[in-house]
Design a protein around this motif. Sequence first.
Motif, PDB file in Angstrom:
ATOM      1  N   VAL A   7     -16.980   2.941  -7.739  1.00  0.00           N
ATOM      2  CA  VAL A   7     -15.803   3.793  -7.582  1.00  0.00           C
ATOM      3  C   VAL A   7     -15.610   4.127  -6.103  1.00  0.00           C
ATOM      4  CG1 VAL A   7     -14.605   5.869  -8.397  1.00  0.00           C
ATOM      5  CG2 VAL A   7     -16.425   4.844  -9.806  1.00  0.00           C
ATOM      6  N   PRO A   8     -14.727   3.397  -5.409  1.00  0.00           N
ATOM      7  CA  PRO A   8     -14.420   3.734  -4.019  1.00  0.00           C
ATOM      8  C   PRO A   8     -13.566   5.008  -3.982  1.00  0.00           C
ATOM      9  CG  PRO A   8     -13.819   1.460  -4.527  1.00  0.00           C
ATOM     10  CD  PRO A   8     -14.092   2.150  -5.817  1.00  0.00           C
ATOM     11  N   ILE A   9     -13.975   5.972  -3.171  1.00  0.00           N
ATOM     12  CA  ILE A   9     -13.208   7.213  -3.075  1.00  0.00           C
ATOM     13  C   ILE A   9     -13.031   7.601  -1.613  1.00  0.00           C
ATOM     14  CG2 ILE A   9     -13.864   8.114  -5.342  1.00  0.00           C
ATOM     15  CD1 ILE A   9     -15.870   9.913  -3.913  1.00  0.00           C
ATOM     16  N   ASP A  10     -11.912   8.258  -1.338  1.00  0.00           N
ATOM     17  CA  ASP A  10     -11.645   8.739   0.017  1.00  0.00           C
ATOM     18  C   ASP A  10     -11.113  10.166   0.020  1.00  0.00           C
ATOM     19  OD1 ASP A  10      -9.068   8.465  -0.909  1.00  0.00           O
ATOM     20  OD2 ASP A  10      -8.476   6.922   0.523  1.00  0.00           O
ATOM     21  N   GLY A  11     -11.095  10.808  -1.136  1.00  0.00           N
ATOM     22  CA  GLY A  11     -10.596  12.169  -1.228  1.00  0.00           C
ATOM     23  C   GLY A  11      -9.112  12.258  -1.531  1.00  0.00           C
ATOM     24  N   GLU A  59     -19.326  12.442   8.413  1.00  0.00           N
ATOM     25  CA  GLU A  59     -19.455  13.791   7.848  1.00  0.00           C
ATOM     26  C   GLU A  59     -18.394  14.040   6.785  1.00  0.00           C
ATOM     27  OE1 GLU A  59     -19.660  17.198  10.435  1.00  0.00           O
ATOM     28  OE2 GLU A  59     -21.061  16.166  11.757  1.00  0.00           O
ATOM     29  N   ALA A  60     -17.142  13.692   7.098  1.00  0.00           N
ATOM     30  CA  ALA A  60     -16.047  13.883   6.142  1.00  0.00           C
ATOM     31  C   ALA A  60     -16.282  13.037   4.891  1.00  0.00           C
ATOM     32  CB  ALA A  60     -14.716  13.529   6.793  1.00  0.00           C
ATOM     33  N   GLY A  61     -16.745  11.811   5.079  1.00  0.00           N
ATOM     34  CA  GLY A  61     -17.040  10.935   3.945  1.00  0.00           C
ATOM     35  C   GLY A  61     -18.146  11.485   3.067  1.00  0.00           C
ATOM     36  N   GLN A  62     -19.176  12.035   3.691  1.00  0.00           N
ATOM     37  CA  GLN A  62     -20.273  12.621   2.927  1.00  0.00           C
ATOM     38  C   GLN A  62     -19.807  13.839   2.132  1.00  0.00           C
ATOM     39  OE1 GLN A  62     -23.093  12.998   6.178  1.00  0.00           O
ATOM     40  NE2 GLN A  62     -24.238  11.213   5.458  1.00  0.00           N
ATOM     41  N   GLU A  63     -18.877  14.604   2.712  1.00  0.00           N
ATOM     42  CA  GLU A  63     -18.303  15.742   1.993  1.00  0.00           C
ATOM     43  C   GLU A  63     -17.541  15.283   0.756  1.00  0.00           C
ATOM     44  OE1 GLU A  63     -15.715  18.899   3.731  1.00  0.00           O
ATOM     45  OE2 GLU A  63     -17.208  18.825   5.347  1.00  0.00           O
ATOM     46  N   VAL A  64     -16.740  14.231   0.920  1.00  0.00           N
ATOM     47  CA  VAL A  64     -15.983  13.675  -0.206  1.00  0.00           C
ATOM     48  C   VAL A  64     -16.948  13.215  -1.294  1.00  0.00           C
ATOM     49  CG1 VAL A  64     -14.538  11.718  -0.919  1.00  0.00           C
ATOM     50  CG2 VAL A  64     -13.943  13.020   1.129  1.00  0.00           C
ATOM     51  N   LEU A  65     -18.002  12.518  -0.903  1.00  0.00           N
ATOM     52  CA  LEU A  65     -18.991  12.042  -1.875  1.00  0.00           C
ATOM     53  C   LEU A  65     -19.690  13.204  -2.581  1.00  0.00           C
ATOM     54  CD1 LEU A  65     -20.619   9.080   0.085  1.00  0.00           C
ATOM     55  CD2 LEU A  65     -19.205   8.924  -1.974  1.00  0.00           C
ATOM     56  N   GLN A  66     -20.017  14.245  -1.832  1.00  0.00           N
ATOM     57  CA  GLN A  66     -20.691  15.406  -2.418  1.00  0.00           C
ATOM     58  C   GLN A  66     -19.795  16.084  -3.456  1.00  0.00           C
ATOM     59  OE1 GLN A  66     -22.167  18.300   0.367  1.00  0.00           O
ATOM     60  NE2 GLN A  66     -22.646  19.775  -1.222  1.00  0.00           N
ATOM     61  N   LYS A  67     -18.530  16.295  -3.109  1.00  0.00           N
ATOM     62  CA  LYS A  67     -17.602  16.929  -4.059  1.00  0.00           C
ATOM     63  C   LYS A  67     -17.419  16.076  -5.302  1.00  0.00           C
ATOM     64  CE  LYS A  67     -15.053  19.645  -0.692  1.00  0.00           C
ATOM     65  NZ  LYS A  67     -13.781  19.832   0.018  1.00  0.00           N
ATOM     66  N   ALA A  68     -17.308  14.781  -5.113  1.00  0.00           N
ATOM     67  CA  ALA A  68     -17.130  13.879  -6.253  1.00  0.00           C
ATOM     68  C   ALA A  68     -18.376  13.869  -7.132  1.00  0.00           C
ATOM     69  CB  ALA A  68     -16.806  12.474  -5.765  1.00  0.00           C
ATOM     70  N   THR A  69     -19.528  13.856  -6.511  1.00  0.00           N
ATOM     71  CA  THR A  69     -20.785  13.876  -7.269  1.00  0.00           C
ATOM     72  C   THR A  69     -20.924  15.178  -8.043  1.00  0.00           C
ATOM     73  OG1 THR A  69     -21.814  12.415  -5.637  1.00  0.00           O
ATOM     74  CG2 THR A  69     -23.300  13.644  -7.087  1.00  0.00           C
ATOM     75  N   GLU A  70     -20.533  16.290  -7.424  1.00  0.00           N
ATOM     76  CA  GLU A  70     -20.577  17.590  -8.106  1.00  0.00           C
ATOM     77  C   GLU A  70     -19.636  17.612  -9.314  1.00  0.00           C
ATOM     78  OE1 GLU A  70     -19.738  20.439  -5.033  1.00  0.00           O
ATOM     79  OE2 GLU A  70     -21.713  20.177  -4.101  1.00  0.00           O
ATOM     80  N   ALA A  71     -18.511  16.921  -9.211  1.00  0.00           N
ATOM     81  CA  ALA A  71     -17.565  16.858 -10.330  1.00  0.00           C
ATOM     82  C   ALA A  71     -18.149  16.096 -11.514  1.00  0.00           C
ATOM     83  CB  ALA A  71     -16.253  16.207  -9.884  1.00  0.00           C
ATOM     84  N   SER A  81     -24.397   7.606  -4.991  1.00  0.00           N
ATOM     85  CA  SER A  81     -23.337   7.616  -3.981  1.00  0.00           C
ATOM     86  C   SER A  81     -23.868   7.026  -2.676  1.00  0.00           C
ATOM     87  CB  SER A  81     -22.798   9.021  -3.752  1.00  0.00           C
ATOM     88  OG  SER A  81     -23.778   9.853  -3.183  1.00  0.00           O
ATOM     89  N   THR A  82     -22.957   6.439  -1.921  1.00  0.00           N
ATOM     90  CA  THR A  82     -23.304   5.831  -0.643  1.00  0.00           C
ATOM     91  C   THR A  82     -22.060   5.754   0.223  1.00  0.00           C
ATOM     92  OG1 THR A  82     -24.414   3.945   0.397  1.00  0.00           O
ATOM     93  CG2 THR A  82     -22.908   3.442  -1.412  1.00  0.00           C
ATOM     94  N   TYR A  83     -22.268   5.489   1.491  1.00  0.00           N
ATOM     95  CA  TYR A  83     -21.130   5.221   2.358  1.00  0.00           C
ATOM     96  C   TYR A  83     -21.428   3.982   3.176  1.00  0.00           C
ATOM     97  CZ  TYR A  83     -23.575   7.124   6.426  1.00  0.00           C
ATOM     98  OH  TYR A  83     -24.469   7.337   7.431  1.00  0.00           O
ATOM     99  N   ARG A  84     -20.365   3.356   3.640  1.00  0.00           N
ATOM    100  CA  ARG A  84     -20.471   2.152   4.465  1.00  0.00           C
ATOM    101  C   ARG A  84     -19.544   2.285   5.653  1.00  0.00           C
ATOM    102  NH1 ARG A  84     -22.313  -3.055   2.105  1.00  0.00           N
ATOM    103  NH2 ARG A  84     -23.743  -2.436   0.501  1.00  0.00           N
ATOM    104  N   LEU A  85     -19.839   1.536   6.698  1.00  0.00           N
ATOM    105  CA  LEU A  85     -18.975   1.426   7.864  1.00  0.00           C
ATOM    106  C   LEU A  85     -18.406   0.022   7.900  1.00  0.00           C
ATOM    107  CD1 LEU A  85     -21.271   3.046  10.585  1.00  0.00           C
ATOM    108  CD2 LEU A  85     -19.258   4.077   9.555  1.00  0.00           C
ATOM    109  N   GLY A  86     -17.128  -0.103   8.225  1.00  0.00           N
ATOM    110  CA  GLY A  86     -16.534  -1.430   8.352  1.00  0.00           C
ATOM    111  C   GLY A  86     -15.132  -1.473   7.801  1.00  0.00           C
ATOM    112  N   ASP A  87     -14.655  -2.687   7.553  1.00  0.00           N
ATOM    113  CA  ASP A  87     -13.346  -2.881   6.941  1.00  0.00           C
ATOM    114  C   ASP A  87     -13.421  -2.418   5.487  1.00  0.00           C
ATOM    115  OD1 ASP A  87     -10.600  -4.369   6.906  1.00  0.00           O
ATOM    116  OD2 ASP A  87     -11.699  -5.099   5.142  1.00  0.00           O
TER     117      ASP A  87
END
Length: 138
Positions: A7-11, A59-71, A81-87
């Motif tokens: 599930v790709p998420i960006d808030g 930091e913003a991405g980690q916040e989005v992931l944290q809120k989504a995980t809490e939901a 949950s994880t984050y990546r850098l790139g395209d």
Amino acid sequence: MTKKILVPIDGSECSMKALKRAEELGRFYEAELTLVTVIDSGRFISVDFKQDMINSSIEAGQEVLQKATEALVDYPFGVKSTYRLGDIANEIITISEENNFDLIVMGSRGLGALTRVLLGGVSLKVVCHASCSVHVVK
């Protein structure tokens, strides 16, 4: 059989709708959910303070992931949950292939202004190039 859902998420509103749909599908299939946020590091190429911008985006991405995980705190089949850098599209496709996901559930549009103009450029690229099924939520 669907046992792993990416599930790709960006808030954005679309990505949060996709998260809810992924939860519904995950409960039906008893599948593990993996949430990913991709930081588009390419947009900072010519910025003098590139690393600061990337750090801020992480930091913003980690916040989005944290809120989504809490939901999904009551989700019984596992949430990672994880984050990546790139395209963005390339990273979604890569993580889905590296981890043998059965399904990607994503929103039709994200937060970026360019994405809005392209009307779902990332989701279109993922649909066209992913090796697994993609469920796009409007």
